[in-house]
Design a protein around this motif. Sequence first.
Motif, PDB file in Angstrom:
ATOM      1  N   GLY A  89      -1.843  11.702   8.631  1.00  8.90           N
ATOM      2  CA  GLY A  89      -1.419  10.303   8.678  1.00  8.90           C
ATOM      3  C   GLY A  89      -2.526   9.347   8.272  1.00  8.90           C
ATOM      4  N   GLY A  90      -3.746   9.631   8.706  1.00 11.71           N
ATOM      5  CA  GLY A  90      -4.875   8.789   8.301  1.00 11.71           C
ATOM      6  C   GLY A  90      -5.117   8.856   6.816  1.00 11.71           C
ATOM      7  N   ALA A  91      -4.974  10.041   6.232  1.00 14.82           N
ATOM      8  CA  ALA A  91      -5.145  10.180   4.783  1.00 14.82           C
ATOM      9  C   ALA A  91      -4.053   9.432   4.027  1.00 14.82           C
ATOM     10  N   LEU A  92      -2.826   9.488   4.529  1.00 21.40           N
ATOM     11  CA  LEU A  92      -1.742   8.760   3.879  1.00 21.40           C
ATOM     12  C   LEU A  92      -1.973   7.251   3.921  1.00 21.40           C
ATOM     13  N   ILE A  93      -2.400   6.769   5.063  1.00 22.96           N
ATOM     14  CA  ILE A  93      -2.683   5.333   5.185  1.00 22.96           C
ATOM     15  C   ILE A  93      -3.822   4.943   4.260  1.00 22.96           C
ATOM     16  N   TRP A  94      -4.836   5.785   4.187  1.00 23.34           N
ATOM     17  CA  TRP A  94      -5.982   5.518   3.315  1.00 23.34           C
ATOM     18  C   TRP A  94      -5.535   5.445   1.857  1.00 23.34           C
ATOM     19  N   LEU A  95      -4.630   6.347   1.463  1.00 20.38           N
ATOM     20  CA  LEU A  95      -4.133   6.343   0.089  1.00 20.38           C
ATOM     21  C   LEU A  95      -3.286   5.117  -0.195  1.00 20.38           C
ATOM     22  N   VAL A  96      -2.504   4.666   0.765  1.00 22.09           N
ATOM     23  CA  VAL A  96      -1.661   3.489   0.563  1.00 22.09           C
ATOM     24  C   VAL A  96      -2.507   2.233   0.461  1.00 22.09           C
ATOM     25  N   VAL A  97      -3.490   2.107   1.325  1.00 21.40           N
ATOM     26  CA  VAL A  97      -4.306   0.893   1.369  1.00 21.40           C
ATOM     27  C   VAL A  97      -5.251   0.829   0.175  1.00 21.40           C
TER      28      VAL A  97
ATOM     29  N   ASP B 167      -8.176   0.074  -2.079  1.00 19.27           N
ATOM     30  CA  ASP B 167      -9.195  -0.978  -2.053  1.00 19.27           C
ATOM     31  C   ASP B 167      -8.602  -2.362  -1.821  1.00 19.27           C
ATOM     32  N   ASN B 168      -7.324  -2.430  -1.497  1.00 19.93           N
ATOM     33  CA  ASN B 168      -6.639  -3.700  -1.396  1.00 19.93           C
ATOM     34  C   ASN B 168      -6.695  -4.223   0.038  1.00 19.93           C
ATOM     35  N   LEU B 169      -7.432  -5.282   0.243  1.00 15.42           N
ATOM     36  CA  LEU B 169      -7.601  -5.864   1.578  1.00 15.42           C
ATOM     37  C   LEU B 169      -6.308  -6.493   2.077  1.00 15.42           C
ATOM     38  N   VAL B 170      -5.548  -7.115   1.186  1.00 16.83           N
ATOM     39  CA  VAL B 170      -4.283  -7.741   1.584  1.00 16.83           C
ATOM     40  C   VAL B 170      -3.305  -6.679   2.066  1.00 16.83           C
ATOM     41  N   ARG B 171      -3.245  -5.567   1.369  1.00 16.34           N
ATOM     42  CA  ARG B 171      -2.359  -4.481   1.768  1.00 16.34           C
ATOM     43  C   ARG B 171      -2.796  -3.899   3.112  1.00 16.34           C
ATOM     44  N   ALA B 172      -4.095  -3.836   3.352  1.00 19.46           N
ATOM     45  CA  ALA B 172      -4.605  -3.315   4.627  1.00 19.46           C
ATOM     46  C   ALA B 172      -4.178  -4.200   5.789  1.00 19.46           C
ATOM     47  N   PHE B 173      -4.332  -5.524   5.634  1.00 21.98           N
ATOM     48  CA  PHE B 173      -3.918  -6.427   6.708  1.00 21.98           C
ATOM     49  C   PHE B 173      -2.405  -6.443   6.872  1.00 21.98           C
ATOM     50  N   GLY B 174      -1.667  -6.325   5.775  1.00 22.82           N
ATOM     51  CA  GLY B 174      -0.214  -6.275   5.863  1.00 22.82           C
ATOM     52  C   GLY B 174       0.255  -5.044   6.597  1.00 22.82           C
TER      53      GLY B 174
END
Length: 66
Positions: free
Chosen positions: A43-51, A53-60
Amino acid sequence: MIAYRLIAACVIGWLIGHIYRRTYTGQRFAPTLPDTHLLLCLGGALIWLVVGDNLVRAFGLAGTIA
């Protein structure tokens, strides 16, 4: 490339769970905890792949999960 990262995360999660299973000496052993380690790594790897380098996507994503 993505598949290699997810496979590596599964291997690392399995390794953590296997080490836990072999070295745990407490009274109550939770048999599902090694599987939980594997799923958390995946799950952490999936989240890392989705996010990425995009900071906006990380906060979203953080706002959605919260």
